[in-house]
Scaffold this motif. Structure first.
Motif, PDB file in Angstrom:
ATOM      1  N   LYS A  69       0.835  -1.193   0.000  1.00 53.35           N
ATOM      2  CA  LYS A  69       0.000   0.000   0.000  1.00 53.35           C
ATOM      3  C   LYS A  69       0.878   1.253   0.000  1.00 53.35           C
ATOM      4  O   LYS A  69       2.079   1.179   0.313  1.00 53.35           O
ATOM      5  CB  LYS A  69      -0.895   0.001   1.237  1.00 53.35           C
ATOM      6  N   PRO A  70       0.289   2.404  -0.346  1.00 54.65           N
ATOM      7  CA  PRO A  70       1.047   3.649  -0.220  1.00 54.65           C
ATOM      8  C   PRO A  70       1.575   3.798   1.200  1.00 54.65           C
ATOM      9  O   PRO A  70       0.872   3.522   2.174  1.00 54.65           O
ATOM     10  CB  PRO A  70       0.006   4.726  -0.557  1.00 54.65           C
ATOM     11  N   SER A 101       3.995   7.123  -2.675  1.00 49.72           N
ATOM     12  CA  SER A 101       2.690   7.742  -2.899  1.00 49.72           C
ATOM     13  C   SER A 101       1.637   6.799  -3.462  1.00 49.72           C
ATOM     14  O   SER A 101       0.456   7.115  -3.421  1.00 49.72           O
ATOM     15  CB  SER A 101       2.843   8.929  -3.857  1.00 49.72           C
ATOM     16  N   ALA A 102       2.035   5.638  -3.991  1.00 50.09           N
ATOM     17  CA  ALA A 102       1.045   4.774  -4.636  1.00 50.09           C
ATOM     18  C   ALA A 102       1.349   3.319  -4.318  1.00 50.09           C
ATOM     19  O   ALA A 102       2.470   2.961  -3.954  1.00 50.09           O
ATOM     20  CB  ALA A 102       1.045   4.999  -6.159  1.00 50.09           C
ATOM     21  N   SER A 139       2.466  -0.010  -5.248  1.00 51.34           N
ATOM     22  CA  SER A 139       3.328  -0.481  -6.323  1.00 51.34           C
ATOM     23  C   SER A 139       4.408  -1.366  -5.731  1.00 51.34           C
ATOM     24  O   SER A 139       4.488  -1.566  -4.517  1.00 51.34           O
ATOM     25  CB  SER A 139       3.970   0.708  -7.060  1.00 51.34           C
ATOM     26  N   LEU A 179       2.952   9.337   2.623  1.00 56.44           N
ATOM     27  CA  LEU A 179       2.560   9.193   1.224  1.00 56.44           C
ATOM     28  C   LEU A 179       3.290  10.182   0.338  1.00 56.44           C
ATOM     29  O   LEU A 179       3.445   9.940  -0.864  1.00 56.44           O
ATOM     30  CB  LEU A 179       1.049   9.389   1.081  1.00 56.44           C
ATOM     31  N   LYS A 232     -10.719   4.676 -12.486  1.00 58.93           N
ATOM     32  CA  LYS A 232      -9.879   5.730 -13.039  1.00 58.93           C
ATOM     33  C   LYS A 232      -9.968   5.700 -14.560  1.00 58.93           C
ATOM     34  O   LYS A 232     -10.039   4.637 -15.162  1.00 58.93           O
ATOM     35  CB  LYS A 232      -8.438   5.482 -12.579  1.00 58.93           C
ATOM     36  N   THR A 292      -1.388   0.502 -14.158  1.00 58.31           N
ATOM     37  CA  THR A 292      -0.776  -0.303 -13.094  1.00 58.31           C
ATOM     38  C   THR A 292      -1.552  -1.600 -12.995  1.00 58.31           C
ATOM     39  O   THR A 292      -2.621  -1.659 -12.380  1.00 58.31           O
ATOM     40  CB  THR A 292      -0.821   0.442 -11.735  1.00 58.31           C
TER      41      THR A 292
END
Length: 910
Positions: free
Chosen positions: A219-220, A239-240, A242, A261, A520, A604
């Motif tokens: 998680k972020p 921040s994201a 990944s 974050l 998104k 992503t």
């Protein structure tokens, strides 16, 4: 048995027959040697063996000695050298009750080596007992006249050990039986990790994990450390969600506590609108120095020196302000005054002023600006104040502005259902008429008085309540303040939904309720006036010193492609693919080259190629992506023709369809989906790639069909896209059907050697590609659904993913094979070569069916003429070394076609 020093409690029958021996080496054995007696029927039965419910398949390993019958005199008629293994299932221990009729024979056990008088040989044999279903079972051993000693019996089943892979934990799982070659196991993301889809993996019959699906990501605020997600340390941020590591807070930012974050700017430092949140913050430039005014030829020449402190930025510009003063009264200068080259946006430190009036006292002020000088208050916090099923109430805070102006704050609200813009005079808003139970994404961005963008907040998600549910206010923590300078703020609110500027509302394919799901949405980088803005927004800038090129692995339209290493400070070294821009490029080529990164950077997903970053601020531009070891799918399948079972091929298709579902949900249309644009890694995961919109789609001229709008890959493109340039997710579904055919045909070229015009003519006449060899009927039926002429009737990618998942969960559904005509489905030649004459050699024939790797096998077996080939049977083909089932069938079908003098059937005669 080795570990037991006492009685095992096994049952012998007839009772007290056979010897139980415990010799000096503490090895417990059972032996019998009645070789001279006729009609032997001696049994040894184990105690009750309880079974784990999921262990339906067990292995029995036997160690034993068998005496050579020739070492006994006069027993050749009665002596045996084998014994039998039996099993019987039961739900309870039956004690000493023994009935031979309840036992089922597993196998006859024969020794590899027999023991003579002078030399002893211990044999080891393993047998499998399948389809166990009751609470337990017995093993029994029958002797019919051998001299045998049973030394060891080991009973076990295989499991896939509990593991953590790709941040997903999977429990210990008992391996399946032969008819369930792969057992699907669902896992859970480790703590502080998430996955867009449920992580799954398959347990093989040999107790090995294969084909992981659904990668978890930290998680972020968390990073991966030893198969777990640990929070970013103080002074680091992420921040994201990944696979990236936490990054250290850049210069002039606040070092927050752990799990940050992003790192906000320190007081007095700011980020420009185009600056990434991961970048450093900058200060305001100091005032210019040494302002000098000189007159020349009726003009006033102003010059000055740059500021001592540029705030850490290079985008310094200057503006000139003029005032006329009469005593204590000052006012702005007349508009007739001319500035050469201008009075704003100057990069040089001088300006010429003309058309001044005589006997007027003029005051000129020179100001230095940078990207953060026009910075308006940073939106620091957004919060949900109140929500109902149809409305959301939000408020936000702002950080202090560096300079004071004189007008009240204004805010502009933008959100998407139909795009709306509303100017607001407060830092609070209530948005009504929203959809119940729907998530919305909010971002507040500040606007200056001339509507130029300023600092923006992090994107936040808030969700309306389900219908019939109400929530009490959470307390209106609105910030009250007096501000006497002019500014504007805008809120960007985007509903997570499936909308796309390329399709209109009349498009029936996108008019279902499914498009209302929040998601998104893809942003076309070509909508930006400055393409560099899209690059800065969607891609991470990499310093070229962090990229090392190792080996050229390909060449594209824009330049060479390298395998290389990416080593960014604070992150683990990673193998990457590096796309380069060849020297001598035009600016348009550079923008087209980098547009692919602007697209890729928005995605992503485990089945979409991951963008690591770009190099744009140096002479040689580069796009850096993750490295896929096995390269393009079509070439990989051709190199491994016939090596994969249908189940594994369907697993590959499932990965591709999951990636395309993600793109479709984001309202992105690929337009060039083909096996050559699918990349494969070491885990055989397939990932969609190649997002460039301005490129040569194939190397050979025949590969594309040019229209007024550009080039189209005919063999993979839906008919409406060819005829009317109507590209939608439905046309991508058509292309996915072609990809499925490529996968099942192991990289065969769609429509073989037909020309593009022949392909278009055939499709318009309702011809569809025939089923590849050994293609499951359910898979081929899905292909045909993808190729329906009416695009509104084609399945959506979500439907395709669900169907492929269903097939993978029920492997038996893949056993029914579609009808197959070898003369059409694999385009086998008849008795003629490409020039119409008979094949002159076996090697020429093998080359025509792409089996030239077996030329030496045929030669060594003495098959050197086509007459000898025509006499071959399946067994003959196996005997010369053709083992792969797919290759065996291809050669056999070709021989069948050679025997049939009418096998020149055209593909249009199907």
């Amino acid at each position: 048995m080795k570990a037991t020093g006492g009685e095992l409690g096994w049952l012998t029958w007839p009772l007290d027959q056979g010897d139980k021996t415990l010799n000096g080496s503490q090895l417990y054995t059972y032996s019998v040697c009645n070789v001279g007696e006729r009609e032997q029927d001696n049994w040894l039965r184990t105690t009750f063996i309880q079974r784990r419910p999921s262990a339906s398949r067990v292995f029995v390993e036997l160690k034993f000695i068998v005496r050579d019958c020739n070492s006994f005199d006069g027993t050749s008629l009665t002596c045996k050298e084998t014994f039998n293994l039996f099993t019987s299932e039961s739900d309870a221990d039956v004690g000493t009750t023994f009935r031979k009729g309840q036992f089922k024979k597993v196998d006859t056990i024969a020794p590899d080596e027999i023991t003579s008088k002078n030399e002893m040989h211990i044999n080891t044999e393993t047998r499998v007992v399948e389809n166990l279903s009751r609470k337990g079972f017995y093993l029994a051993f029958q002797d019919i006249g051998a001299c045998i000693a049973l030394l060891s019996v080991r009973v076990y089943y295989k499991t896939c050990s509990a593991t953590v892979q790709s941040l997903a934990s999977f429990p210990e799982t008992v391996a399946g039986s032969e008819n369930q070659a792969l057992r699907e196991v669902s896992g859970q993301c480790v703590e502080n990790a998430d996955s867009e889809e449920l992580p799954r993996i398959y347990c093989t019959v040999d107790g090995e994990w294969v084909v992981p699906v659904g990668q978890c990501q930290c998680k972020p605020g968390y990073e991966e450390v030893n198969d777990s997600c640990q929070e970013c340390q103080a002074g680091f941020f992420k921040s994201a969600a990944s696979a990236d590591k936490c990054e250290p807070c850049p210069a002039n930012t606040q070092r927050l506590e752990s799990r940050a974050l992003f790192c906000p700017c320190m007081e007095g430092f700011y980020r420009a609108p185009a600056d990434p949140l991961s970048g450093p913050c900058s200060g305001l430039p100091s005032a210019p120095k040494d302002l000098v005014a000189t007159t020349s030829a009726g003009k006033l020449l102003l010059s000055w020196s740059p500021p001592e402190d540029n705030g850490g930025r290079t985008d310094i510009t200057y503006s000139i302000e003029c005032q006329c003063c009469d005593g204590s009264v000052c006012q702005s200068c007349s508009e007739k005054i001319r500035y050469d080259p201008a009075n704003v946006g100057l990069t040089d430190t001088k300006v010429s002023v003309s058309d001044l009036d005589a006997h007027i006292n003029y005051t000129f002020t020179v100001e230095a600006h940078s990207g953060v000088s026009l910075f308006i208050n940073q939106i620091t916090t957004m919060r949900l104040v109140e929500r109902t099923s149809s409305s959301l109430s939000l408020s936000w805070d702002v950080s202090p502005r560096p300079r004071v102006q004189s007008s009240p704050i204004r805010y502009e609200l933008t959100y998407r259902k139909k795009v709306r813009h509303t100017l607001l005079e407060k830092n609070f808003v209530q948005i009504s008429d929203l959809v119940p139970g729907t998530a919305y994404l909010f971002r507040v961005q500040a606007l200056s008085s001339d509507s130029s963008p300023g600092g923006s907040s992090m994107e936040e998600q808030f969700e309306t309540l389900n219908e019939g549910t109400e929530q009490k206010p959470q307390g209106k923590n609105c910030m009250c303040f007096d501000i006497n300078f002019q500014m504007g703020f805008c809120i960007f609110l985007s509903r997570k939904r499936n909308s796309h500027t390329r399709q209109g509302p009349e498009d029936t394919y996108f008019s279902s309720s499914e498009q209302l799901k929040p998601l998104k949405t893809y942003v076309d980088p070509h909508t930006y006036e400055d393409p560099n803005t899209a690059i800065m927004k969607f891609a991470t800038e990499i310093h070229p010193s962090h990229v090392t090129k190792e080996k050229v692995i390909g060449a594209g339209e824009f330049g060479e492609v390298y395998r290389g290493i990416l080593k960014v400070p604070g992150r683990k070294e990673a193998a990457v693919a590096i796309k380069t821009l060849k020297p001598g490029y035009m600016e348009k080529q550079r923008q087209d080259f980098l547009s692919e990164a602007s697209i890729m950077g928005q995605f992503t997903h485990q089945n979409i190629i991951r963008l690591e970053g770009v190099v744009t601020k140096f002479k040689h531009a580069m796009i850096v992506t993750e490295y896929m070891e096995n390269g393009a799918l079509d070439r990989y399948l051709r190199d491994h023709d016939g090596e994969f079972p249908s189940f594994q091929l369907v697993g590959m298709m499932r990965g591709i369809s999951a990636g395309m579902k993600y793109l479709s949900d984001m309202s992105y249309v690929h337009r060039d989906l083909a096996a050559r644009n699918i990349l494969v890694n070491n885990n055989l995961e397939c990932k969609v790639s190649d997002f460039g919109l301005s490129r040569v789609l194939e190397d050979e001229p025949e590969g594309t069909y040019t229209t007024s709008g550009g080039k189209i890959p005919i063999r993979w493109t839906a008919p409406e896209a060819i005829a009317y340039r109507k590209f939608t997710s439905a046309s991508d579904v058509w292309s996915f059907g072609i990809v499925m055919w490529e996968v099942m045909a192991f990289g065969e070229r769609p429509y073989w050697d037909m020309s593009n015009h022949e392909v278009m003519k055939a499709i318009n006449e309702a011809f569809r590609l025939p089923a590849p060899m050994d293609c499951p009927s359910a898979v081929y039926q899905l292909m045909l659904q993808c190729w329906l002429q009416d695009r509104a009737k084609r399945p959506r990618f979500g439907d395709i993913v669900n169907l492929l998942d269903k097939l993978l969960r029920s492997p038996d559904s893949l056993k029914t094979i579609a009808d197959f005509d070898p003369r059409v489905s694999i385009r086998l030649p008849s008795t003629s070569g490409s020039d119409g004459s008979p094949f002159r050699s076996v090697s020429e024939w093998l080359e025509s069916i792409k089996m030239s790797q077996y030329s030496e096998n045929f030669s060594c077996a003495g098959v050197v003429t086509m007459d000898q080939v025509l006499q071959m049977k399946n067994e003959d083909i196996k005997n010369i070394g053709v083992r792969l089932p797919g290759h065996l069938k291809r050669i056999a079908y070709s021989i069948l076609g050679l025997k049939d003098q009418t096998s020149t059937l055209s593909v249009f005669a199907v």
